[in-house]
Design an enzyme around this catalytic site. Structure first.
Site, PDB file in Angstrom:
ATOM      1  N   ASN A 113      -4.900   6.021  -7.347  1.00 28.15           N
ATOM      2  CA  ASN A 113      -5.370   7.406  -7.402  1.00 28.15           C
ATOM      3  C   ASN A 113      -4.358   8.331  -8.071  1.00 28.15           C
ATOM      4  O   ASN A 113      -3.853   9.291  -7.491  1.00 28.15           O
ATOM      5  CB  ASN A 113      -5.750   7.911  -6.004  1.00 28.15           C
ATOM      6  CG  ASN A 113      -4.648   7.764  -4.978  1.00 28.15           C
ATOM      7  OD1 ASN A 113      -3.674   7.061  -5.186  1.00 28.15           O
ATOM      8  ND2 ASN A 113      -4.802   8.459  -3.859  1.00 28.15           N
ATOM      9  N   HIS A 138       3.714  14.470  -0.646  1.00 34.82           N
ATOM     10  CA  HIS A 138       3.077  15.706  -1.111  1.00 34.82           C
ATOM     11  C   HIS A 138       4.123  16.796  -1.275  1.00 34.82           C
ATOM     12  O   HIS A 138       5.190  16.762  -0.646  1.00 34.82           O
ATOM     13  CB  HIS A 138       2.014  16.182  -0.119  1.00 34.82           C
ATOM     14  CG  HIS A 138       0.795  15.321  -0.058  1.00 34.82           C
ATOM     15  ND1 HIS A 138      -0.080  15.189  -1.111  1.00 34.82           N
ATOM     16  CD2 HIS A 138       0.307  14.535   0.945  1.00 34.82           C
ATOM     17  CE1 HIS A 138      -1.058  14.365  -0.764  1.00 34.82           C
ATOM     18  NE2 HIS A 138      -0.845  13.953   0.467  1.00 34.82           N
ATOM     19  N   LEU A 142       2.784   6.257  -5.621  1.00 36.65           N
ATOM     20  CA  LEU A 142       3.924   6.736  -6.403  1.00 36.65           C
ATOM     21  C   LEU A 142       3.582   7.987  -7.220  1.00 36.65           C
ATOM     22  O   LEU A 142       4.458   8.593  -7.823  1.00 36.65           O
ATOM     23  CB  LEU A 142       4.445   5.626  -7.317  1.00 36.65           C
ATOM     24  CG  LEU A 142       5.035   4.405  -6.602  1.00 36.65           C
ATOM     25  CD1 LEU A 142       5.554   3.389  -7.620  1.00 36.65           C
ATOM     26  CD2 LEU A 142       6.154   4.810  -5.644  1.00 36.65           C
ATOM     27  N   HIS A 160      -5.056   0.396   6.384  1.00 37.26           N
ATOM     28  CA  HIS A 160      -4.624   1.358   7.413  1.00 37.26           C
ATOM     29  C   HIS A 160      -5.565   1.447   8.625  1.00 37.26           C
ATOM     30  O   HIS A 160      -6.143   2.502   8.913  1.00 37.26           O
ATOM     31  CB  HIS A 160      -4.386   2.745   6.819  1.00 37.26           C
ATOM     32  CG  HIS A 160      -5.408   3.232   5.827  1.00 37.26           C
ATOM     33  ND1 HIS A 160      -6.767   3.189   6.065  1.00 37.26           N
ATOM     34  CD2 HIS A 160      -5.267   3.775   4.595  1.00 37.26           C
ATOM     35  CE1 HIS A 160      -7.398   3.702   5.025  1.00 37.26           C
ATOM     36  NE2 HIS A 160      -6.521   4.054   4.127  1.00 37.26           N
ATOM     37  N   ASN A 186      -5.062  10.393   6.679  1.00 42.01           N
ATOM     38  CA  ASN A 186      -6.399   9.815   6.663  1.00 42.01           C
ATOM     39  C   ASN A 186      -6.328   8.298   6.566  1.00 42.01           C
ATOM     40  O   ASN A 186      -5.790   7.792   5.592  1.00 42.01           O
ATOM     41  CB  ASN A 186      -7.200  10.364   5.478  1.00 42.01           C
ATOM     42  CG  ASN A 186      -8.673  10.016   5.562  1.00 42.01           C
ATOM     43  OD1 ASN A 186      -9.189   9.732   6.629  1.00 42.01           O
ATOM     44  ND2 ASN A 186      -9.336  10.018   4.425  1.00 42.01           N
ATOM     45  N   HIS A 215     -10.568   1.063   1.762  1.00 38.10           N
ATOM     46  CA  HIS A 215     -10.449   2.285   2.556  1.00 38.10           C
ATOM     47  C   HIS A 215     -11.776   2.462   3.282  1.00 38.10           C
ATOM     48  O   HIS A 215     -12.797   2.760   2.663  1.00 38.10           O
ATOM     49  CB  HIS A 215     -10.170   3.472   1.631  1.00 38.10           C
ATOM     50  CG  HIS A 215     -10.117   4.792   2.323  1.00 38.10           C
ATOM     51  ND1 HIS A 215      -8.935   5.374   2.713  1.00 38.10           N
ATOM     52  CD2 HIS A 215     -11.101   5.663   2.698  1.00 38.10           C
ATOM     53  CE1 HIS A 215      -9.186   6.547   3.288  1.00 38.10           C
ATOM     54  NE2 HIS A 215     -10.493   6.739   3.293  1.00 38.10           N
ATOM     55  N   ASP A 223       1.637   3.062   3.498  1.00 45.45           N
ATOM     56  CA  ASP A 223       0.740   4.101   2.992  1.00 45.45           C
ATOM     57  C   ASP A 223       1.553   5.347   2.641  1.00 45.45           C
ATOM     58  O   ASP A 223       1.127   6.487   2.886  1.00 45.45           O
ATOM     59  CB  ASP A 223      -0.370   4.425   3.982  1.00 45.45           C
ATOM     60  CG  ASP A 223      -1.515   5.228   3.348  1.00 45.45           C
ATOM     61  OD1 ASP A 223      -1.497   5.410   2.113  1.00 45.45           O
ATOM     62  OD2 ASP A 223      -2.414   5.675   4.083  1.00 45.45           O
ATOM     63  N   HIS A 264       0.841  -1.194   0.000  1.00 38.83           N
ATOM     64  CA  HIS A 264       0.000   0.000   0.000  1.00 38.83           C
ATOM     65  C   HIS A 264       0.879   1.248   0.000  1.00 38.83           C
ATOM     66  O   HIS A 264       1.367   1.687   1.033  1.00 38.83           O
ATOM     67  CB  HIS A 264      -0.895  -0.023   1.243  1.00 38.83           C
ATOM     68  CG  HIS A 264      -1.851   1.118   1.335  1.00 38.83           C
ATOM     69  ND1 HIS A 264      -2.912   1.104   2.216  1.00 38.83           N
ATOM     70  CD2 HIS A 264      -1.936   2.305   0.694  1.00 38.83           C
ATOM     71  CE1 HIS A 264      -3.593   2.231   2.106  1.00 38.83           C
ATOM     72  NE2 HIS A 264      -3.009   2.976   1.180  1.00 38.83           N
TER      73      HIS A 264
END
Length: 427
Positions: free
Chosen positions: A95, A311, A64, A234, A280, A181, A307, A61
């Site tokens: 995503n 950013h 990239l 998660h 999250n 999720h 996870d 999880h």
């Protein structure tokens, strides 16, 4: 390096019940020999004395970001960061932009990883719904044929229970695991951190644990009704761990992961680390943190996943509600887990190694997490005694967003090999 002899380390290979001082000979991309005092005069010697020799870590999880969000991370930087963290096989979530909801995007990710990756094995995770919109299912068979190893709308829950049922049925028929999720968005409302004393003190909207737990319960119950497998991503709450524990006791085919940040940090960190803690599901309380640790220790939670969610700095340099959710996790995962799980006495080293190697590999059927003769020569050398302080500015990842910068941990990856080739060495 055509032939490499890793000499004198403590080999911990839970998949094969190995824990002791052994040499490991790597040749032709494979493990050729595991024994005491191997004689190989034509091999390059890599000394591992005083260090651990482990199967390459497996992360089921991570994010990239490529295609579409290369300013946050790309496959080249992400795989290099993964190698630094000891990860030799990683599964990247869907995503991206465009979303990995079709065979073309899956094929692009695989090709890009072969061309630009740091040698780390990249396994795409396909989207469950088109555009991650939760309205129409993707072509599961087509995604699998293109190389997707699992399915997930990670970052977004599948709110429509009927659609979730159909997805679970089709995924089970294709032999693909759904990575879920779990988040009821109506219960989250505008919550940006764990609801409790800290959120009240900080004046921030809180998200209650039930927002996660309600969806965990729903996914478990649907899987139980169908006799299907499901995986919970998660896990962050005590109640979530207990729901999974009870379901497993009933024989439900549920598996689950937690992430290093839920083992090391709590919502109390928000007041001193600010937006770097925005993630999250959110960081929870000390009771929740301990529950996740106990869940790993007793087998309720099946594995550890990073996870990894890089950013750009600007996306964190804002007020808390506006900050992007996510922590850059590849380069700190082993140290955090070794410190909080092994050093603090919650489990033995071989159990932690299993949680980061053969356990996640087994969940998705990946050819990884084992160093038996004939297996891929994916290997990590780590120093279990080295104490070091995290400096996010030194990260290989483009994402410097971590609340662990400035924190000191024990245990550090020193070298990483994939297919017998060194892909990382700490200076």
């Amino acid at each position: 390096m055509s032939k490499v002899l890793v000499r004198g380390g403590r080999l911990i290979d839970p998949a094969n019940g190995v824990n002791g001082l052994f040499d490991v000979l790597l040749e032709g991309g494979l493990v050729r020999q595991v024994a005491n005092a191997i004689h190989a005069p034509d091999a390059q010697i890599v000394s591992a004395e005083g260090r651990l020799v482990l199967p390459g870590f497996v992360d089921i999880h991570c994010h990239l970001r490529e295609p579409g969000y290369e300013y946050k991370e790309d496959i080249a930087s992400g795989t290099r960061a993964a190698a630094r963290g000891g990860f030799t096989s990683i599964c990247c979530m869907a995503n991206t932009s465009p979303v990995n909801d079709n065979a073309g995007v899956t094929a692009f990710i695989r090709k890009k990883a072969e061309e630009d990756g740091a040698g780390v094995r990249v396994y795409p995770v396909g989207a469950v719904t088109k555009g991650l919109e939760g309205l129409a299912l993707t072509d599961f068979a087509g995604l699998k044929a293109a190389g997707a190893v699992a399915l997930s709308d990670d970052g977004r829950p599948i709110a429509d229970a009927g659609l979730f049922r159909r997805a679970l049925e089709l995924a089970d028929a294709e032999g693909l695991l759904l990575l879920c999720h779990c988040e009821d968005l109506l219960l989250v409302n505008d919550g940006v951190m764990n609801e409790g004393l800290v959120s009240a003190r900080a004046g921030l909207a809180g998200s209650i644990r039930a927002a996660e737990e309600v969806m965990i319960a729903r996914d478990i119950l649907v899987a139980e009704a169908l006799g299907a497998r499901v995986h919970i991503c998660h896990v962050s709450t005590k109640g979530g761990v207990q729901l999974i524990r009870e379901a497993k006791a009933r024989g439900v085919g549920v598996a689950a992961e937690t992430a290093p940040h839920y083992l090391a940090a709590t919502d109390a960190w928000v007041e001193r680390k600010g937006t770097l803690t925005r993630v999250n599901p959110p960081l929870r309380t000390e009771d929740d943190r301990l529950a996740c640790i106990y869940g790993l220790a007793d087998g309720t939670l099946d594995c550890i996943a990073t996870d990894h969610a890089p950013h750009h700095a600007n996306e964190k340099a804002t007020d808390y509600p506006s900050a992007a959710s996510g922590i850059s996790g590849f380069e700190t995962a082993f140290a955090i887990c070794w410190t909080h799980l092994v050093e603090h006495g919650y489990m033995e080293p071989d159990q932690l190694v299993a949680l980061m190697t053969n356990a996640p590999a087994r969940l998705l059927g990946l050819p990884a997490g084992s160093l038996a003769v004939g297996d891929a020569a994916d290997l990590v050398i780590a120093d279990p005694h080295e104490r070091w302080t995290v400096d996010a500015s030194d990260f290989i990842s483009k994402g410097k967003n971590t609340p662990f910068s400035g924190e000191t941990y024990t245990g550090r990856v020193r070298e990483t090999f994939v297919a017998g080739q060194r892909v990382f060495k700490e200076a």
